[in-house]
Design a protein around this motif. Structure first.
Motif, PDB file in Angstrom:
ATOM      1  N   ILE A  59       0.801  -1.295  -0.091  1.00  0.00           N
ATOM      2  CA  ILE A  59       0.003   0.064  -0.139  1.00  0.00           C
ATOM      3  C   ILE A  59       0.802   1.351  -0.009  1.00  0.00           C
ATOM      4  CG2 ILE A  59      -1.887   1.420   1.274  1.00  0.00           C
ATOM      5  CD1 ILE A  59      -2.626  -1.541   2.720  1.00  0.00           C
ATOM      6  N   ALA A  60       0.590   2.179  -0.825  1.00  0.00           N
ATOM      7  CA  ALA A  60       1.118   3.591  -0.837  1.00  0.00           C
ATOM      8  C   ALA A  60       0.291   4.804  -0.554  1.00  0.00           C
ATOM      9  CB  ALA A  60       1.897   3.762  -2.160  1.00  0.00           C
ATOM     10  N   PHE A  61       1.055   5.562   0.165  1.00  0.00           N
ATOM     11  CA  PHE A  61       0.144   6.957   0.528  1.00  0.00           C
ATOM     12  C   PHE A  61       0.625   8.079   0.196  1.00  0.00           C
ATOM     13  CE2 PHE A  61      -0.203   3.279   3.704  1.00  0.00           C
ATOM     14  CZ  PHE A  61      -1.467   3.316   3.889  1.00  0.00           C
ATOM     15  N   ASP A  62       0.103   9.196  -0.010  1.00  0.00           N
ATOM     16  CA  ASP A  62       0.631  10.567  -0.164  1.00  0.00           C
ATOM     17  C   ASP A  62       1.264  10.962   0.978  1.00  0.00           C
ATOM     18  OD1 ASP A  62      -1.741  11.642   0.859  1.00  0.00           O
ATOM     19  OD2 ASP A  62      -2.629  12.265  -0.986  1.00  0.00           O
ATOM     20  N   GLU A  63       1.636  12.395   0.957  1.00  0.00           N
ATOM     21  CA  GLU A  63       2.195  12.989   2.191  1.00  0.00           C
ATOM     22  C   GLU A  63       1.387  13.194   3.101  1.00  0.00           C
ATOM     23  OE1 GLU A  63       5.914  15.297   1.785  1.00  0.00           O
ATOM     24  OE2 GLU A  63       5.593  14.859  -0.416  1.00  0.00           O
ATOM     25  N   GLN A  64       0.021  13.265   2.793  1.00  0.00           N
ATOM     26  CA  GLN A  64      -1.125  13.734   3.871  1.00  0.00           C
ATOM     27  C   GLN A  64      -1.835  12.537   4.181  1.00  0.00           C
ATOM     28  OE1 GLN A  64      -1.026  15.263   0.638  1.00  0.00           O
ATOM     29  NE2 GLN A  64       0.066  16.884   1.551  1.00  0.00           N
ATOM     30  N   GLY A  65      -1.341  11.267   3.901  1.00  0.00           N
ATOM     31  CA  GLY A  65      -1.916   9.938   4.506  1.00  0.00           C
ATOM     32  C   GLY A  65      -3.047   9.367   3.649  1.00  0.00           C
ATOM     33  N   ASN A  66      -3.207   9.890   2.333  1.00  0.00           N
ATOM     34  CA  ASN A  66      -4.261   9.261   1.578  1.00  0.00           C
ATOM     35  C   ASN A  66      -3.769   8.170   0.954  1.00  0.00           C
ATOM     36  OD1 ASN A  66      -6.309  11.559   2.401  1.00  0.00           O
ATOM     37  ND2 ASN A  66      -4.929  13.068   1.377  1.00  0.00           N
ATOM     38  N   LYS A  67      -4.509   7.206   0.778  1.00  0.00           N
ATOM     39  CA  LYS A  67      -4.094   6.034   0.070  1.00  0.00           C
ATOM     40  C   LYS A  67      -3.869   6.391  -1.595  1.00  0.00           C
ATOM     41  CE  LYS A  67      -6.215   2.528   1.201  1.00  0.00           C
ATOM     42  NZ  LYS A  67      -7.150   1.407   1.488  1.00  0.00           N
ATOM     43  N   LYS A  68      -2.896   6.156  -2.097  1.00  0.00           N
ATOM     44  CA  LYS A  68      -2.414   6.179  -3.520  1.00  0.00           C
ATOM     45  C   LYS A  68      -2.679   5.110  -4.347  1.00  0.00           C
ATOM     46  CE  LYS A  68       1.462   8.009  -3.873  1.00  0.00           C
ATOM     47  NZ  LYS A  68       3.013   8.532  -4.369  1.00  0.00           N
ATOM     48  N   SER A  69      -2.144   3.908  -3.869  1.00  0.00           N
ATOM     49  CA  SER A  69      -2.255   2.555  -4.317  1.00  0.00           C
ATOM     50  C   SER A  69      -2.279   1.461  -3.528  1.00  0.00           C
ATOM     51  CB  SER A  69      -0.916   2.592  -5.640  1.00  0.00           C
ATOM     52  OG  SER A  69       0.140   2.473  -4.906  1.00  0.00           O
ATOM     53  N   PHE A  84      -5.364   2.665  -7.943  1.00  0.00           N
ATOM     54  CA  PHE A  84      -4.621   3.610  -7.966  1.00  0.00           C
ATOM     55  C   PHE A  84      -5.447   4.779  -7.979  1.00  0.00           C
ATOM     56  CE2 PHE A  84      -1.915   0.647 -10.294  1.00  0.00           C
ATOM     57  CZ  PHE A  84      -0.782   0.906  -9.953  1.00  0.00           C
ATOM     58  N   TRP A  85      -5.258   5.728  -6.756  1.00  0.00           N
ATOM     59  CA  TRP A  85      -6.121   7.005  -6.734  1.00  0.00           C
ATOM     60  C   TRP A  85      -5.261   8.365  -7.035  1.00  0.00           C
ATOM     61  CZ3 TRP A  85      -6.088   2.702  -3.412  1.00  0.00           C
ATOM     62  CH2 TRP A  85      -7.468   2.042  -3.244  1.00  0.00           C
ATOM     63  N   ASN A  86      -6.132   9.170  -7.625  1.00  0.00           N
ATOM     64  CA  ASN A  86      -5.319  10.582  -7.637  1.00  0.00           C
ATOM     65  C   ASN A  86      -6.509  11.397  -7.674  1.00  0.00           C
ATOM     66  OD1 ASN A  86      -6.814  10.905 -10.182  1.00  0.00           O
ATOM     67  ND2 ASN A  86      -4.946  10.077 -11.230  1.00  0.00           N
ATOM     68  N   ASP A  87      -6.447  12.718  -7.617  1.00  0.00           N
ATOM     69  CA  ASP A  87      -7.504  13.828  -7.651  1.00  0.00           C
ATOM     70  C   ASP A  87      -8.633  13.653  -8.462  1.00  0.00           C
ATOM     71  OD1 ASP A  87      -5.660  15.066  -5.327  1.00  0.00           O
ATOM     72  OD2 ASP A  87      -5.078  16.351  -6.776  1.00  0.00           O
ATOM     73  N   LYS A  88      -8.312  13.263  -9.669  1.00  0.00           N
ATOM     74  CA  LYS A  88      -9.494  13.108 -10.661  1.00  0.00           C
ATOM     75  C   LYS A  88     -10.036  11.711 -10.712  1.00  0.00           C
ATOM     76  CE  LYS A  88      -7.146  16.854 -12.938  1.00  0.00           C
ATOM     77  NZ  LYS A  88      -5.810  17.263 -12.394  1.00  0.00           N
ATOM     78  N   ALA A  89      -9.437  10.496 -10.339  1.00  0.00           N
ATOM     79  CA  ALA A  89      -9.866   9.389 -10.979  1.00  0.00           C
ATOM     80  C   ALA A  89      -9.472   8.227  -9.937  1.00  0.00           C
ATOM     81  CB  ALA A  89      -9.502   8.994 -12.425  1.00  0.00           C
TER      82      ALA A  89
END
Length: 114
Positions: A59-69, A84-89
Motif C-alpha cells: 500500500i502506498a500513501f501520499d504525504e497527507q496520508g491518503n491512499k495512493k495505490s 490507483f487513486w489521484n485527485d481526478k480518478a
C-alpha cells in the motif's frame, strides 16, 4: 547471504522513492515487513519481502496520508488487480504475467453541499 539479498532489495526500492528517512523492517515469520516514511513522519508505503522479493499486499500513501495505490506482488512481480487513486480518478489495473492486461478508470464525482 539472505540478509544481503533483502538489504539489496530495500536499497533498490528506497532509491526509487528518493527518501531520506530510513525504513522500519520487522521480521514476521518468514516475511520481512517494510514500512517507508516521508520526511514528515507519515507512512509512504508498506509491504512485505520474502527471500529478497516483494510479496503480498503493498500500500502506498501520499504525504497527507491518503491512499495512493494498493496491490499484490507475487515473487517480485505485480499480480492481479491494482488500484490507483489521484485527485481526478480511480484506476483499476489488471496484471497478468507481470504485464498490464486491462485498465479501467472512473472519474471522481464532485460532491456539492446544499
Amino acid at each position: 547471504m539472505k540478509k544481503i539479498l533483502i538489504l539489496g532489495a530495500f536499497l533498490l526500492v528506497g532509491v526509487g522513492f528518493a527518501q531520506t528517512t530510513k525504513p522500519v523492517l520487522e521480521q514476521e515469520g518468514n516475511l520481512v515487513k517494510a514500512t517507508y516514511y516521508y520526511d514528515n513522519g507519515k507512512v509512504q508505503q508498506q509491504g512485505y519481502f520474502k527471500d529478497g522479493k516483494l510479496t503480498g499486499q503493498w500500500i502506498a500513501f501520499d504525504e497527507q496520508g491518503n491512499k495512493k495505490s494498493i496491490g499484490e506482488y507475487v515473487n517480485g512481480a505485480k499480480s492481479g488487480k491494482w488500484f490507483f487513486w489521484n485527485d481526478k480518478a480511480l484506476s483499476e489495473v489488471d496484471y497478468s504475467d507481470s504485464r498490464v492486461a486491462a485498465v479501467k478508470s472512473w472519474a471522481q464525482q464532485a460532491i456539492v453541499n446544499k
